[in-house]
Design an enzyme around this catalytic site. Sequence first.
Site, PDB file in Angstrom:
ATOM      1  N   ARG A 215       0.682  -5.456 -10.627  1.00  0.00           N
ATOM      2  CA  ARG A 215       0.392  -4.790 -11.890  1.00  0.00           C
ATOM      3  C   ARG A 215       0.050  -5.858 -12.922  1.00  0.00           C
ATOM      4  O   ARG A 215       0.611  -6.964 -12.899  1.00  0.00           O
ATOM      5  CB  ARG A 215       1.615  -4.006 -12.395  1.00  0.00           C
ATOM      6  CG  ARG A 215       1.879  -2.706 -11.668  1.00  0.00           C
ATOM      7  CD  ARG A 215       0.864  -1.630 -12.032  1.00  0.00           C
ATOM      8  NE  ARG A 215       1.165  -0.343 -11.423  1.00  0.00           N
ATOM      9  CZ  ARG A 215       0.699   0.075 -10.244  1.00  0.00           C
ATOM     10  NH1 ARG A 215      -0.086  -0.696  -9.536  1.00  0.00           N
ATOM     11  NH2 ARG A 215       1.009   1.273  -9.784  1.00  0.00           N
ATOM     12  N   GLU A 244      -5.578  -1.754 -18.576  1.00  0.00           N
ATOM     13  CA  GLU A 244      -6.672  -1.124 -17.821  1.00  0.00           C
ATOM     14  C   GLU A 244      -7.151   0.144 -18.521  1.00  0.00           C
ATOM     15  O   GLU A 244      -6.332   0.870 -19.091  1.00  0.00           O
ATOM     16  CB  GLU A 244      -6.177  -0.780 -16.413  1.00  0.00           C
ATOM     17  CG  GLU A 244      -5.867  -2.035 -15.621  1.00  0.00           C
ATOM     18  CD  GLU A 244      -5.252  -1.743 -14.267  1.00  0.00           C
ATOM     19  OE1 GLU A 244      -5.235  -0.575 -13.838  1.00  0.00           O
ATOM     20  OE2 GLU A 244      -4.775  -2.697 -13.648  1.00  0.00           O
ATOM     21  N   HIS A 262      -8.920  -2.326  -9.969  1.00  0.00           N
ATOM     22  CA  HIS A 262      -7.704  -1.699  -9.432  1.00  0.00           C
ATOM     23  C   HIS A 262      -8.056  -0.872  -8.194  1.00  0.00           C
ATOM     24  O   HIS A 262      -7.848   0.343  -8.169  1.00  0.00           O
ATOM     25  CB  HIS A 262      -6.998  -0.846 -10.491  1.00  0.00           C
ATOM     26  CG  HIS A 262      -5.552  -0.613 -10.162  1.00  0.00           C
ATOM     27  ND1 HIS A 262      -4.568  -0.550 -11.115  1.00  0.00           N
ATOM     28  CD2 HIS A 262      -4.920  -0.439  -8.970  1.00  0.00           C
ATOM     29  CE1 HIS A 262      -3.402  -0.332 -10.525  1.00  0.00           C
ATOM     30  NE2 HIS A 262      -3.596  -0.263  -9.211  1.00  0.00           N
TER      31      HIS A 262
HETATM   32  P1  NAP Z   1       8.137  -2.563  -2.248  1.00  0.00           P
HETATM   33  O1  NAP Z   1       8.056  -2.357  -0.770  1.00  0.00           O
HETATM   34  O2  NAP Z   1       9.118  -1.786  -3.035  1.00  0.00           O
HETATM   35  O3  NAP Z   1       8.406  -4.136  -2.469  1.00  0.00           O
HETATM   36  C1  NAP Z   1       8.652  -4.678  -3.734  1.00  0.00           C
HETATM   37  C2  NAP Z   1       9.120  -6.108  -3.574  1.00  0.00           C
HETATM   38  O4  NAP Z   1       9.247  -6.687  -4.872  1.00  0.00           O
HETATM   39  C3  NAP Z   1      10.492  -6.236  -2.898  1.00  0.00           C
HETATM   40  O5  NAP Z   1      10.469  -7.299  -1.969  1.00  0.00           O
HETATM   41  C4  NAP Z   1      11.425  -6.605  -4.054  1.00  0.00           C
HETATM   42  O6  NAP Z   1      12.485  -7.450  -3.694  1.00  0.00           O
HETATM   43  C5  NAP Z   1      10.476  -7.378  -4.945  1.00  0.00           C
HETATM   44  N1  NAP Z   1      10.987  -7.428  -6.307  1.00  0.00           N
HETATM   45  C6  NAP Z   1      11.316  -6.401  -7.131  1.00  0.00           C
HETATM   46  N2  NAP Z   1      11.782  -6.882  -8.315  1.00  0.00           N
HETATM   47  C7  NAP Z   1      11.747  -8.228  -8.208  1.00  0.00           C
HETATM   48  C8  NAP Z   1      12.113  -9.275  -9.080  1.00  0.00           C
HETATM   49  N3  NAP Z   1      12.596  -9.037 -10.317  1.00  0.00           N
HETATM   50  N4  NAP Z   1      11.967 -10.545  -8.644  1.00  0.00           N
HETATM   51  C9  NAP Z   1      11.475 -10.811  -7.409  1.00  0.00           C
HETATM   52  N5  NAP Z   1      11.105  -9.849  -6.538  1.00  0.00           N
HETATM   53  C10 NAP Z   1      11.236  -8.572  -6.935  1.00  0.00           C
HETATM   54  O7  NAP Z   1       6.733  -2.303  -2.937  1.00  0.00           O
HETATM   55  P2  NAP Z   1       5.277  -2.421  -2.286  1.00  0.00           P
HETATM   56  O8  NAP Z   1       4.924  -1.159  -1.614  1.00  0.00           O
HETATM   57  O9  NAP Z   1       5.209  -3.697  -1.529  1.00  0.00           O
HETATM   58  O10 NAP Z   1       4.385  -2.485  -3.622  1.00  0.00           O
HETATM   59  C11 NAP Z   1       4.558  -3.536  -4.557  1.00  0.00           C
HETATM   60  C12 NAP Z   1       3.791  -3.203  -5.831  1.00  0.00           C
HETATM   61  O11 NAP Z   1       2.400  -3.291  -5.573  1.00  0.00           O
HETATM   62  C13 NAP Z   1       3.976  -1.779  -6.346  1.00  0.00           C
HETATM   63  O12 NAP Z   1       5.145  -1.652  -7.138  1.00  0.00           O
HETATM   64  C14 NAP Z   1       2.726  -1.543  -7.161  1.00  0.00           C
HETATM   65  O13 NAP Z   1       2.936  -1.846  -8.516  1.00  0.00           O
HETATM   66  C15 NAP Z   1       1.732  -2.533  -6.567  1.00  0.00           C
HETATM   67  N6  NAP Z   1       0.606  -1.830  -5.938  1.00  0.00           N
HETATM   68  C16 NAP Z   1      -0.664  -2.113  -6.323  1.00  0.00           C
HETATM   69  C17 NAP Z   1      -1.725  -1.455  -5.747  1.00  0.00           C
HETATM   70  C18 NAP Z   1      -3.135  -1.770  -6.145  1.00  0.00           C
HETATM   71  O14 NAP Z   1      -3.987  -0.895  -6.036  1.00  0.00           O
HETATM   72  N7  NAP Z   1      -3.429  -2.979  -6.567  1.00  0.00           N
HETATM   73  C19 NAP Z   1      -1.510  -0.479  -4.765  1.00  0.00           C
HETATM   74  C20 NAP Z   1      -0.197  -0.228  -4.367  1.00  0.00           C
HETATM   75  C21 NAP Z   1       0.854  -0.905  -4.960  1.00  0.00           C
HETATM   76  P3  NAP Z   1      13.721  -6.991  -2.737  1.00  0.00           P
HETATM   77  O15 NAP Z   1      13.070  -6.608  -1.428  1.00  0.00           O
HETATM   78  O16 NAP Z   1      14.561  -8.208  -2.593  1.00  0.00           O
HETATM   79  O17 NAP Z   1      14.364  -5.847  -3.426  1.00  0.00           O
END
Ligand code: NAP
Length: 296
Positions: A215, A244, A262
């Site tokens: 994000r 955005e 995005h």
């Molecule tokens: P996820 O499976 O929930 O993984 C999130 C990761 O971030 C976890 O490893 C978590 O750590 C880590 N995290 C959370 N807070 C943190 C902090 N303060 N410091 C360090 N690490 C932290 O989510 P995901 O499915 O991989 O998606 C991640 C993000 O990608 C989404 O939240 C979304 O905003 C973004 N996204 C973008 C697009 C796009 O179109 N560009 C599409 C989809 C998603 P722990 O495992 O240790 O809890």
Amino acid sequence: MVDLYLATGISDALRAELARRFALHKGVPPFTTRAIVGGGQMQLGTDLLDRLPMLEIVAINGVGYDGLDLDALRARGVRVTTTPDVLTDDVADLAIGLMLAVQRRIAANDALVRRGGWQVPLGRHASSRRIGIFGFGKIGTAIAARAAPFAREVLYTARSAKPVPWRFVPDIATLAEESDVLILAAPATAETAAIVDAHVLDRLGPAGVLVNVARGSLVDEDALIAALLSGTIAGAGLDVFAKEPTVPEALCRMEQVVLAPHQGSATQETRGAMAALVLANLDAHFAGQPLPTPLV
Ligand code: NAP
């Protein structure tokens, strides 16, 4: 028919499917609204929730939910669903694509050829780099699996270490220091807001590349622009931005930056799978069945 409010981030195909099942509303939702559907960037403040006493479910067409107050929704007994897993590969693919495009000047040299040019400005080696991933959930892990075969090292930061063969680094400044490429894949939260600041960019260094598929709020955009202009870092690949769809003019002028609108999950296959999950969650909810992919 059940009243459903359409927020932003919905494809025409999903809208058409929803229209077969629900009475759709845009603009101002009626107080009889029982369901809301919107993309991962939709904003749903408590002021809006206060006007929707009959709301039962919010189905997000994505995995981000930073625009939602989950505690407020929980307190009102509103269910929330997302579309996890189906978009993971696409977002990871895009992260790798942005990284390669920045290092090998793919977008800049495409523009060069279209202008009639042929003299190749040199890019930078993309193989044998140290690739640091901030956020090591579904998307971060998928990026690591793709990067590992050609990286010198894959390292990562998350809130806790994972049982994976890659090195855990507890904080983002050290991760940046020890990486040639810093890829952001963590959610937007209060803790991650502007976590990539001038200090972190300084640690990434003059050969370093930032890739953001998470994000825009994770990056201090002014600090990023300053770092790119001064050569504090070498380049950036950005799929997401602070405000955005506005992209700062300064970024648009930089050849060392690759910009994307995005588009992390924007493939026909994935958008179809996401739409199917949105519909499956809504169908299950209104049939009194367990939700396939509940968040709340
Ligand atoms: P996820 O499976 O929930 O993984 C999130 C990761 O971030 C976890 O490893 C978590 O750590 C880590 N995290 C959370 N807070 C943190 C902090 N303060 N410091 C360090 N690490 C932290 O989510 P995901 O499915 O991989 O998606 C991640 C993000 O990608 C989404 O939240 C979304 O905003 C973004 N996204 C973008 C697009 C796009 O179109 N560009 C599409 C989809 C998603 P722990 O495992 O240790 O809890």
